[in-house]
Write a protein that holds these residues in place. Sequence first.
Motif, PDB file in Angstrom:
ATOM      1  N   PRO A 193       0.833  -1.211   0.000  1.00  0.00           N
ATOM      2  CA  PRO A 193       0.000   0.000   0.000  1.00  0.00           C
ATOM      3  C   PRO A 193       0.863   1.255   0.000  1.00  0.00           C
ATOM      4  O   PRO A 193       1.899   1.316   0.672  1.00  0.00           O
ATOM      5  CB  PRO A 193      -0.807  -0.118   1.297  1.00  0.00           C
ATOM      6  N   LEU A 194       0.452   2.236  -0.762  1.00  0.00           N
ATOM      7  CA  LEU A 194       1.179   3.491  -0.873  1.00  0.00           C
ATOM      8  C   LEU A 194       0.359   4.622  -0.265  1.00  0.00           C
ATOM      9  O   LEU A 194      -0.863   4.675  -0.427  1.00  0.00           O
ATOM     10  CB  LEU A 194       1.480   3.807  -2.341  1.00  0.00           C
ATOM     11  N   ARG A 195       1.038   5.526   0.387  1.00  0.00           N
ATOM     12  CA  ARG A 195       0.359   6.698   0.919  1.00  0.00           C
ATOM     13  C   ARG A 195       0.217   7.726  -0.203  1.00  0.00           C
ATOM     14  O   ARG A 195       1.164   8.015  -0.926  1.00  0.00           O
ATOM     15  CB  ARG A 195       1.171   7.296   2.065  1.00  0.00           C
ATOM     16  N   SER A 196      -0.969   8.265  -0.353  1.00  0.00           N
ATOM     17  CA  SER A 196      -1.205   9.234  -1.417  1.00  0.00           C
ATOM     18  C   SER A 196      -1.915  10.457  -0.860  1.00  0.00           C
ATOM     19  O   SER A 196      -2.359  10.474   0.289  1.00  0.00           O
ATOM     20  CB  SER A 196      -2.036   8.613  -2.547  1.00  0.00           C
ATOM     21  N   LEU A 197      -2.034  11.471  -1.687  1.00  0.00           N
ATOM     22  CA  LEU A 197      -2.684  12.708  -1.266  1.00  0.00           C
ATOM     23  C   LEU A 197      -4.121  12.469  -0.846  1.00  0.00           C
ATOM     24  O   LEU A 197      -4.587  13.028   0.154  1.00  0.00           O
ATOM     25  CB  LEU A 197      -2.637  13.720  -2.417  1.00  0.00           C
ATOM     26  N   ASP A 198      -4.832  11.643  -1.588  1.00  0.00           N
ATOM     27  CA  ASP A 198      -6.249  11.404  -1.336  1.00  0.00           C
ATOM     28  C   ASP A 198      -6.433  10.158  -0.472  1.00  0.00           C
ATOM     29  O   ASP A 198      -6.244   9.035  -0.947  1.00  0.00           O
ATOM     30  CB  ASP A 198      -6.980  11.223  -2.674  1.00  0.00           C
ATOM     31  N   PRO A 199      -6.825  10.316   0.789  1.00  0.00           N
ATOM     32  CA  PRO A 199      -6.966   9.146   1.661  1.00  0.00           C
ATOM     33  C   PRO A 199      -8.206   8.305   1.358  1.00  0.00           C
ATOM     34  O   PRO A 199      -8.376   7.229   1.931  1.00  0.00           O
ATOM     35  CB  PRO A 199      -7.058   9.762   3.065  1.00  0.00           C
ATOM     36  N   THR A 200      -9.089   8.778   0.460  1.00  0.00           N
ATOM     37  CA  THR A 200     -10.281   8.013   0.131  1.00  0.00           C
ATOM     38  C   THR A 200     -10.093   7.124  -1.094  1.00  0.00           C
ATOM     39  O   THR A 200     -11.010   6.413  -1.480  1.00  0.00           O
ATOM     40  CB  THR A 200     -11.482   8.946  -0.123  1.00  0.00           C
ATOM     41  N   ARG A 201      -8.918   7.172  -1.716  1.00  0.00           N
ATOM     42  CA  ARG A 201      -8.638   6.296  -2.866  1.00  0.00           C
ATOM     43  C   ARG A 201      -7.314   5.591  -2.615  1.00  0.00           C
ATOM     44  O   ARG A 201      -6.293   6.228  -2.372  1.00  0.00           O
ATOM     45  CB  ARG A 201      -8.587   7.101  -4.169  1.00  0.00           C
TER      46      ARG A 201
END
Length: 351
Positions: free
Chosen positions: A175-183
């Motif tokens: 899993p990658l952390r991204s700007l959008d926590p809902t996707r």
Amino acid sequence: MQLVPTSEQDELRSAVRALLDKQAPRAVRATVDDGAGYDRDLWRRLGTELGVLGLAVPEELGGAGAGHVERAILAEELGRALLPSPFLGSAVLATDLLVGLDDRSGLLGALGSGERMAAVAGVLGPAGDVSVSGGGLRGSAGPVVDATDADDLLVVVDGVVHHLDATGPGVVRTPLRSLDPTRRHARVDLDGAAATRLGSLDSDALQRVRDLATVAIAAEQTGVMGAAVDRTVAYVSDRVQFGRVIGSYQAVKHGCADMYASTEQAVSAVRAAAWAADHDPDALPLPAAVARVFVGPAAFAVTNSMVQYHGGIGYTWEHDAHLFYKRAKSDELLSGPPGAARARLAELMKV
């Protein structure tokens, strides 16, 4: 060209919205605050109770046989609710690939019912360095949208579509952390993972899959914009500052009017592209490119205004304003850098 929704399409919107209004807020906060995965029960309800996950799938392949206009309505409502779901990976990219292959393996039916979730590598975003070696797939790809929760992976290598079990041996998802926590996104590493070859698509067919994804993303963005406008107008109509409702100030009025105007323009662009996908497929690339170039920046501007007009509360983690802002920006970048989008539009217009 029919841009005004029919009564049946309005009913579709109402049914999806009724379910999401009840269920989505809990699903959003479970993902954002607790790091939970996608709500599989809610996803199955969309597939079984409402039957909306296979809207763009022909009836002979087990779908609803509706069209991309109807799927754009679903995308808009999912964006409005900010629902964390595998919509893009499973109901758009994977579904369109399988339709393009005329796949009759049964996977389309499982995706359409919501019983299984899929993700696609090698079509949208970085291609990665996956190759076929020794009868299996090796290499890595990422970030792959919706791969974290997927049951199935479709990996495109040199136009050939391979299907593999996302939970099988030789498959590692990080899993990658991204700007959008809902996707949710993940890096996918393959080490000799067994795969089934489903068929191949030429460059034009793969570009159509990308164009259809562009339309779906833009439709989702219009839902984000619509919700941002509605919530902002409601807030400025209620918030009192210096003895008067802040929505009565001319600067705020004009700002909200600009938000609304941009949203209406975006909706028109998306409806034109979705109509072309159903009724004039050869013409799809141009309206899809127009939608991508216009709607991305417009959605970001509208959600930025949403944060601003909510004042101090708009910057808090507990309020949803920042989630709309983050979804708008991440959606704008899902298909690649904005400069590349403008260059493609210029090429299609032969400027």
